[in-house]
Design a protein around this motif. Structure first.
Motif, PDB file in Angstrom:
ATOM      1  N   GLY A  96     -54.701  11.300 -90.614  1.00 27.09           N
ATOM      2  CA  GLY A  96     -55.418  10.449 -90.073  1.00 27.09           C
ATOM      3  C   GLY A  96     -55.831   9.376 -91.164  1.00 27.09           C
ATOM      4  N   LYS A  97     -55.246   9.463 -92.584  1.00 27.38           N
ATOM      5  CA  LYS A  97     -55.428   8.571 -93.472  1.00 27.38           C
ATOM      6  C   LYS A  97     -56.900   8.874 -94.057  1.00 27.38           C
ATOM      7  CE  LYS A  97     -52.330   4.992 -92.628  1.00 27.38           C
ATOM      8  NZ  LYS A  97     -52.076   3.312 -92.322  1.00 27.38           N
ATOM      9  N   GLN A  98     -57.346  10.037 -94.001  1.00 28.41           N
ATOM     10  CA  GLN A  98     -58.524  10.422 -94.678  1.00 28.41           C
ATOM     11  C   GLN A  98     -58.793  10.585 -96.273  1.00 28.41           C
ATOM     12  OE1 GLN A  98     -59.821  14.049 -92.532  1.00 28.41           O
ATOM     13  NE2 GLN A  98     -59.986  12.967 -90.598  1.00 28.41           N
ATOM     14  N   TYR A  99     -57.290  10.673 -96.814  1.00 28.76           N
ATOM     15  CA  TYR A  99     -57.212  11.069 -98.234  1.00 28.76           C
ATOM     16  C   TYR A  99     -56.235  10.170 -98.597  1.00 28.76           C
ATOM     17  CZ  TYR A  99     -59.679  15.339 -96.830  1.00 28.76           C
ATOM     18  OH  TYR A  99     -60.819  16.087 -96.096  1.00 28.76           O
ATOM     19  N   ASP A 100     -56.281   9.547 -99.932  1.00 33.65           N
ATOM     20  CA  ASP A 100     -55.409   8.721-100.370  1.00 33.65           C
ATOM     21  C   ASP A 100     -54.130   9.671-101.081  1.00 33.65           C
ATOM     22  OD1 ASP A 100     -56.378   9.267-102.805  1.00 33.65           O
ATOM     23  OD2 ASP A 100     -57.425   7.611-103.119  1.00 33.65           O
ATOM     24  N   ILE A 101     -53.100   9.107-101.381  1.00 30.78           N
ATOM     25  CA  ILE A 101     -52.075  10.002-102.107  1.00 30.78           C
ATOM     26  C   ILE A 101     -52.440  10.655-103.258  1.00 30.78           C
ATOM     27  CG2 ILE A 101     -49.849   9.770-102.837  1.00 30.78           C
ATOM     28  CD1 ILE A 101     -49.207   7.555-100.840  1.00 30.78           C
TER      29      ILE A 101
END
Length: 248
Positions: A96-101
């Motif tokens: 869910g895009k809680q963390y960036d790459i």
């Protein structure tokens, strides 16, 4: 002679400041304990394993050393692909895009033993449940994407990361940190003793005085209390007072 005198002075300084030394070491250990107990954030680790299988063509044909060696080389290639932006981008979407790459790259570690077809994916996070979720998402994403990348479907998940609820943190290592704090306390304590020794300008013996100043000691004056001096001088002062009164 100087070494004996210096060693004696060091021992004397340690004896006079023993409570300071104990206090410094205790303060360092107590400070580290409070930091670990109330400030430091515990970090948990969850692991999942991926197995690089023999491809269908290799299974149908006779196994030989070249086939096994090729699979081992694929393990190293797969380890690099797992940490690639293509896989981490899919993992980011899965979470869910809680963390960036960049954050995912820092908490995901990929390891493989020598001459082994098993790849270990480890994730460290303050929440063990989230760590297990990230590890499983990474393994699942890699298993789904590797056929599209390598045109080979020979990867399966060997074991998934699980959350039990009673996990122990892997960081910080409290016992090691307390021992380190005690060691630092000892160094600081002895530095304190060394500084006190350098600032100490007093002579501890007659031999030290003669050696350092090149003087000959003719005699010594014993130490006495001020009260003794007062009691010795006081009768004379009364006698002097009575004599002066008679003259008047």
């Amino acid at each position: 002679m100087n070494e004996q005198i210096d060693l004696k002075k060091v021992i004397n300084v340690i004896r006079r400041n023993v409570w300071w030394l104990v206090g410094i070491i205790g303060f360092m250990v107590l400070g580290m304990f409070l930091y670990l107990q109330y400030i430091a954030t515990p970090v948990f680790q969850k692991d999942t394993q991926i197995l690089v299988n023999q491809s269908e063509k290799s299974v149908q044909s006779n196994l030989n050393s070249q086939t096994i060696q090729a699979d081992l080389q694929l393990v190293n290639t797969y380890s690099t692909i797992i940490s690639s932006p293509r896989i981490l981008n899919k993992v980011q979407q899965e979470l869910g895009k809680q963390y960036d790459i960049q954050e995912l790259a820092e908490i995901i570690q990929v390891k493989n033993a020598t001459d082994s077809q098993v790849i270990d994916i480890s994730v460290e996070h303050p929440d063990p449940k989230i760590a297990a979720r990230i590890a499983n998402a990474t393994a699942q994403t890699f298993t789904e994407e590797i056929p599209k990348i390598m045109k080979i479907d020979n990867v399966t998940t060997l074991s998934e990361a699980q959350f039990f609820g009673n996990e122990l943190p892997v960081k910080p290592q409290k016992a090691l940190m307390l021992v380190l704090a005690a060691f630092i306390g000892i160094l600081v304590a002895f530095a304190f003793v060394f500084i006190r020794l350098l600032l100490n300008r007093t002579f501890t013996s007659q031999a030290e005085l003669e050696e350092l100043l090149g003087l000959t000691v003719l005699g010594e004056v014993s130490d006495f209390q001020n009260m003794d001096l007062f009691q010795t001088v006081q009768p004379r002062s009364k006698h002097f007072k009575s004599v002066t009164e008679r003259r008047r």
